[in-house]
Write an enzyme that holds these catalytic residues in place. Structure first.
Site, mmCIF file in Angstrom:
data_model
loop_
_atom_site.group_PDB
_atom_site.id
_atom_site.type_symbol
_atom_site.label_atom_id
_atom_site.label_comp_id
_atom_site.label_asym_id
_atom_site.label_seq_id
_atom_site.Cartn_x
_atom_site.Cartn_y
_atom_site.Cartn_z
ATOM 1 C CG ASP A 83 -2.217 0.791 0.969
ATOM 2 O OD1 ASP A 83 -2.147 1.939 0.465
ATOM 3 O OD2 ASP A 83 -3.297 0.258 1.268
ATOM 4 C CE LYS A 122 -5.158 3.192 4.531
ATOM 5 N NZ LYS A 122 -6.197 2.774 3.579
ATOM 6 C CB CYS A 133 -15.206 2.990 -0.829
ATOM 7 S SG CYS A 133 -15.486 1.233 -0.996
ATOM 8 C CB CYS A 171 -20.624 18.151 -6.650
ATOM 9 S SG CYS A 171 -19.101 17.657 -7.461
#
Lengths: 80, 387
Positions: free
Chosen positions: B64, B88, B195, B344
Site C-alpha cells: 500500500d 498504512k 468507496c 459538488c
C-alpha cells in the site's frame, strides 16, 4: 414473455430500482434484452462491461431467454 | 512439508486448527510454508491481514502507498486514531507483529504498478486483492495470470460485495476464470463510484474480507472447495446471497484461445484515466480562491450545488440545491445572463452537470468549482466538515 431483471451495483442507480419485471417478445435473446434495456434506460449504454447472468449462470452471451427467467445485471465494482 | 516444524508456543497457539480432523497439523504446516501477498490495506485488507496473520500463514506481504486517514477508521479496524497520518503498511505491520510474532511480515510502502508488480508478486504463492480502483484490479489480475498465481478477489460497493477465486488450478489441471472473463473492459472513468465517492457500509468489507481470508486458507491448505469458477454476490441490505457459475471467455486476451497480451500494460490508460490535466479540461473551472474573491467582492453570480439534500445537511456553501439528477427539470432556475458557479463534493458531478447543460441547453456561463466543497474546506474554511 415476462422476465425478472435484478440490478446490482450502479445499475440500481441507473434503473432506479433493484428488481424489475420486463416484457419482451418470445424467443428474445440476451442481446435483445440488453438492447431494449438500453433503449429504455440510455445511461446503461455507458456501461461497457457488465456481466449478464441468467438463472444464476453466466455463460453464453447470445443465450435465448425463456418465460420468467431471472436475469441479473452485474457491473464491476471497485471498492476495497 | 515434514521439514516444517512448530515450537511449543506455536502448537498451543494453533491448537484449535490442529484438532479439526480435516485440517490438523498438515493444514497448519501448509499455512506456515505459504507466502501470501495482500494488495491494499483498506477495508478488505484489515480482516484479511488480521485473520491470515492470526491463522499462522508463514509469510505475509503487504502493499500500500497510502497513509491512514480519519475517514478510514469507520471500517479499517487495523488502525487507531494514533495511526492517522502514518503509512498504512507501517501501522498495519506493527499491529500484526504484536498479534502473531511467528509470522514474517514484509511491507512494500509503494503503489503497485506495471513496473514493479511482477517483481513483487513472483515471490508469493497466493495474492488477495483488496484494492480500491479499477486500474489496480486489472493490474493484479493480469500479473497473477501471467505468473500463474491464484488471485483471491473481493470487491465492495455501498451494501454489495463480490467474491471469487481467480486463476485457480484444480486437481484435474483446469484453470478457473479470472477478472477479464467477467469484465473484459473497465467501465468508463467516473461511471462506477469508488468507496470514497459512492460510500460503503463499514461492516461490509469486514464480511467480504473475512470470506476472502477463508478462501485464501482453503486454497493454501487444500481443505474444502475454493470459490473457483463461481462468483459470490452478497447484498447486505436484503441479506440476499447468490453464487453464480462463471466460465472462461475464449476471447480473454491473457489466456483465451488466442492470447494477445503477454506482458503488463498501462492500466491507467486502459481504464481511460487521463494522464495529464489538459485532457480533463472540457468545462471551464474556477478555483476556491476565485469563488472566495467573488463572495468577498460582492459580485453578482449564482452558486449552484448539485449534491443530494443529505449531503447539503453535512456541509454547504449556501448554494442553491439542485441535485444532479434533477438538473434538467430545473434548467429554468439556472441564470444565463451572469456567471454561474456549479459545485459538488469533489468536482466530478458538477463537471457532469455543466457538460450536460452546455451540450443540451447551450449554456456558456457555467464554471466548475475545482475540487468542490472538499477543496473549500481544505483551503478556505477549515470549519467546514470533509466527508
Amino acid at each position: 414473455m415476462k422476465l425478472n431483471i435484478l440490478m446490482f451495483g450502479i445499475t440500481k442507480d441507473i434503473i432506479g430500482q433493484s428488481k424489475l419485471a420486463f416484457e419482451l417478445p418470445d424467443r428474445s435473446t440476451v442481446p435483445d434484452l440488453i438492447a431494449s434495456l438500453k433503449a429504455k434506460y440510455p445511461a446503461l449504454k455507458d456501461l461497457s462491461s457488465m456481466m449478464i447472468a441468467v438463472n444464476n449462470e453466466y455463460g453464453q452471451k447470445d443465450q435465448t431467454l425463456q418465460e420468467s427467467d431471472e436475469v441479473a445485471l452485474i457491473p464491476p465494482v471497485s471498492g476495497g | 512439508m515434514s521439514d516444517i516444524h512448530f515450537s511449543k508456543e506455536e502448537l498451543e497457539r494453533y491448537s484449535r486448527h490442529l484438532i479439526i480432523p480435516e485440517f490438523n497439523i498438515e493444514g497448519q504446516r501448509k499455512l506456515k510454508a505459504a507466502k501470501v501477498l495482500i494488495v491494499g490495506t483498506g477495508g478488505l485488507g484489515a480482516p484479511l491481514l488480521s485473520y491470515l496473520v492470526a491463522a499462522g500463514v508463514g509469510t505475509v506481504g503487504i502493499v500500500d502507498f497510502d497513509v491512514v486517514d480519519d475517514s478510514n477508521l469507520q471500517r479499517q479496524i487495523l488502525f487507531t486514531v494514533d495511526d492517522v497520518g502514518r503509512p498504512k503498511v507501517e501501522a498495519a505491520a506493527e499491529r500484526l507483529r504484536r498479534q502473531n510474532p511467528h509470522v514474517q511480515i514484509i511491507t512494500y510502502n509503494t503503489q503497485l504498478t506495471s513496473d514493479n508488480a511482477l517483481d513483487i508478486i513472483k515471490d508469493y504463492d497466493v495474492v488477495a486483492d483488496g484494492t480500491d480502483n479499477f486500474p489496480t484490479r486489472y493490474l493484479v489480475n493480469d500479473a497473477c495470470v501471467l505468473l500463474n498465481k491464484v488471485n483471491v478477489y473481493a470487491s465492495i460497493f455501498r451494501f454489495e460485495g463480490q467474491l471469487s477465486v481467480f486463476n485457480y488450478t484444480d486437481k484435474e489441471g483446469k484453470v478457473s476464470p479470472n477478472y477479464r472473463d467477467l469484465f473484459p473492459e473497465p467501465p468508463p472513468p467516473g461511471l462506477v463510484p469508488s468507496c470514497a465517492e459512492g460510500g460503503v457500509i463499514g461492516v461490509l468489507p469486514g464480511i467480504l474480507g473475512s470470506l476472502q481470508a477463508n478462501e485464501v486458507i482453503k486454497v493454501i491448505s487444500g481443505v474444502g472447495e475454493p470459490l473457483a469458477g463461481k462468483l459470490f454476490l452478497f447484498d447486505a441490505l436484503t441479506f440476499e446471497t447468490r453464487t453464480l457459475k462463471i466460465y472462461r471467455d475464449p476471447a480473454n486476451p491473457l489466456n483465451g484461445e488466442h492470447p494477445t497480451q503477454t506482458a503488463l500494460i498501462d492500466y491507467e490508460m486502459f481504464c481511460g484515466i487521463p494522464g495529464s490535466e489538459d485532457e480533463k479540461q472540457q468545462v471551464k473551472e474556477l478555483s476556491v480562491q476565485d469563488l472566495y474573491a467573488l463572495i468577498e467582492n460582492k459580485k453578482d453570480f449564482q452558486l449552484i450545488d448539485v449534491r443530494e439534500p443529505y449531503e447539503y445537511e453535512i456541509a454547504n456553501l449556501g448554494g442553491e440545491l439542485i441535485p444532479l439528477n434533477q438538473i434538467e427539470e430545473a434548467v429554468d432556475k439556472i441564470a444565463s445572463n451572469k456567471q454561474v458557479v456549479v459545485h459538488c463534493r469533489s468536482g466530478v458531478r458538477s463537471g457532469k452537470a455543466i457538460e450536460k447543460l452546455e451540450k443540451k441547453y447551450g449554456f456558456t456561463n457555467l464554471y466548475n468549482l475545482k475540487g468542490g466543497i472538499l477543496a473549500w474546506a481544505d483551503e478556505i474554511d477549515h470549519s467546514v466538515p470533509k466527508y
